[in-house]
Scaffold this active site. Sequence first.
Site, PDB file in Angstrom:
ATOM      1  N   ASN A  40       0.841  -1.203   0.000  1.00 34.93           N
ATOM      2  CA  ASN A  40       0.000   0.000   0.000  1.00 34.93           C
ATOM      3  C   ASN A  40       0.875   1.251   0.000  1.00 34.93           C
ATOM      4  O   ASN A  40       1.994   1.262   0.535  1.00 34.93           O
ATOM      5  CB  ASN A  40      -1.021   0.000   1.154  1.00 34.93           C
ATOM      6  CG  ASN A  40      -0.426  -0.219   2.536  1.00 34.93           C
ATOM      7  OD1 ASN A  40       0.607  -0.852   2.684  1.00 34.93           O
ATOM      8  ND2 ASN A  40      -1.095   0.299   3.546  1.00 34.93           N
ATOM      9  N   CYS A  51      -4.330   0.690  -2.230  1.00 35.20           N
ATOM     10  CA  CYS A  51      -4.094  -0.567  -1.522  1.00 35.20           C
ATOM     11  C   CYS A  51      -2.991  -1.410  -2.164  1.00 35.20           C
ATOM     12  O   CYS A  51      -2.695  -1.279  -3.357  1.00 35.20           O
ATOM     13  CB  CYS A  51      -5.366  -1.406  -1.505  1.00 35.20           C
ATOM     14  SG  CYS A  51      -6.700  -0.710  -0.533  1.00 35.20           S
ATOM     15  N   GLU A  53      -3.201  -4.485  -2.946  1.00 35.13           N
ATOM     16  CA  GLU A  53      -3.770  -5.302  -4.021  1.00 35.13           C
ATOM     17  C   GLU A  53      -3.660  -4.555  -5.350  1.00 35.13           C
ATOM     18  O   GLU A  53      -3.324  -5.130  -6.388  1.00 35.13           O
ATOM     19  CB  GLU A  53      -5.254  -5.608  -3.743  1.00 35.13           C
ATOM     20  CG  GLU A  53      -5.492  -6.574  -2.592  1.00 35.13           C
ATOM     21  CD  GLU A  53      -5.500  -5.920  -1.213  1.00 35.13           C
ATOM     22  OE1 GLU A  53      -5.015  -4.777  -1.080  1.00 35.13           O
ATOM     23  OE2 GLU A  53      -5.992  -6.569  -0.282  1.00 35.13           O
ATOM     24  N   CYS A  84     -10.254  -4.913   0.661  1.00 35.40           N
ATOM     25  CA  CYS A  84     -11.397  -4.002   0.768  1.00 35.40           C
ATOM     26  C   CYS A  84     -12.365  -4.269  -0.390  1.00 35.40           C
ATOM     27  O   CYS A  84     -12.040  -4.996  -1.341  1.00 35.40           O
ATOM     28  CB  CYS A  84     -10.923  -2.543   0.757  1.00 35.40           C
ATOM     29  SG  CYS A  84     -10.457  -1.936  -0.887  1.00 35.40           S
TER      30      CYS A  84
END
Length: 130
Positions: A40, A51, A53, A84
């Site tokens: 992140n 994030c 991801e 999230c």
Amino acid sequence: MQNLVKAALEVREKAYAPYSRFLVGVAIRGASGRIYVGANVENSSFPEGWCAETSAIGAMIAAGERQIAEVCVAGDSPAPLTPCGGCRQRLAEFGAAATPVHSVGPQGLRRSFTLGELLPAAFSLESSDD
Ligand code: THU
């Protein structure tokens, strides 16, 4: 799976999270077997951060890969860390309902989910069977 876990924990150490102090690392295994990592990245203008991801997906796309086979999310939270809502949708763009999403903490694996469990009835512009 051990190399995916190791990669996620290692990249977590590189996260830039001076505001939340919540470090996250993600490792994605593509269909080719290659592993892509991301952390992140926060910003003093809070909404401008993103994030781990999202970082890992960006690395995968930049390498020319389009299919996610397995995901590992690393963080140190009270409950096993899961992506999230927005990142569930981002992962679903390149993964499938059966794609495993492993959640790990500093002590190792905590829980494994599938993308379908995390995002049932995912939005998609692709046609479905019904
Ligand atoms: N964060 C991630 O990078 N991935 C997750 O799966 C959950 C949350 C980040 C966003 C923000 O930088 C920090 O963790 C606190 O929410």
